[in-house]
Design an enzyme around this catalytic site. Sequence first.
Site, PDB file in Angstrom:
ATOM      1  N   CYS A  35       0.868  -1.173   0.000  1.00  0.00           N
ATOM      2  CA  CYS A  35       0.000   0.000   0.000  1.00  0.00           C
ATOM      3  C   CYS A  35       0.908   1.228   0.000  1.00  0.00           C
ATOM      4  O   CYS A  35       2.052   1.146  -0.439  1.00  0.00           O
ATOM      5  CB  CYS A  35      -0.949  -0.012   1.206  1.00  0.00           C
ATOM      6  SG  CYS A  35      -0.129   0.176   2.796  1.00  0.00           S
ATOM      7  N   ARG A  36       0.462   2.327   0.489  1.00  0.00           N
ATOM      8  CA  ARG A  36       1.284   3.542   0.511  1.00  0.00           C
ATOM      9  C   ARG A  36       2.384   3.455   1.561  1.00  0.00           C
ATOM     10  O   ARG A  36       3.539   3.728   1.279  1.00  0.00           O
ATOM     11  CB  ARG A  36       0.412   4.772   0.766  1.00  0.00           C
ATOM     12  CG  ARG A  36       1.192   6.075   0.771  1.00  0.00           C
ATOM     13  CD  ARG A  36       0.253   7.277   0.964  1.00  0.00           C
ATOM     14  NE  ARG A  36       0.978   8.518   0.787  1.00  0.00           N
ATOM     15  CZ  ARG A  36       1.639   9.134   1.763  1.00  0.00           C
ATOM     16  NH1 ARG A  36       1.675   8.616   2.973  1.00  0.00           N
ATOM     17  NH2 ARG A  36       2.269  10.261   1.526  1.00  0.00           N
TER      18      ARG A  36
END
Length: 126
Positions: free
Chosen positions: A78-79
């Site tokens: 993810c980020r």
Amino acid sequence: MSLVRRGPGRVDARRAAECTGHVDGVPAERDAVLLDVRESYEWQAGHAPGAVHVPLSALAAGAALPERVAGRPLVVICRSGNRSRQAAELLAARGADAVDVIGGMLDWAGLGLPMVDRRGESGTVT
């Protein structure tokens, strides 16, 4: 290649890139799939080439993985590593072999690993 022994594990961005074939000069363990669980606008801004996109929100709502990745080891990103950890736990509970990427796409980009946007040009992390 088994990435997990008991529950979801964690790998850094360099190891994730090695497992999914994103590092030049390092033999890839190509059975592992990079699974990006960010939302669509984040994915469109920049993602690793060849990564599979299934947002955490969809997984949490019960969405199945695409057939082409079912049964393969998953390297979940993810980020920053928060949503990927949640997704890896959810997927492990479903019986998947999954690890999450510590530091996520922020660390991926920081290492200069490849990223593309929705047009195939150089991507960014949002």
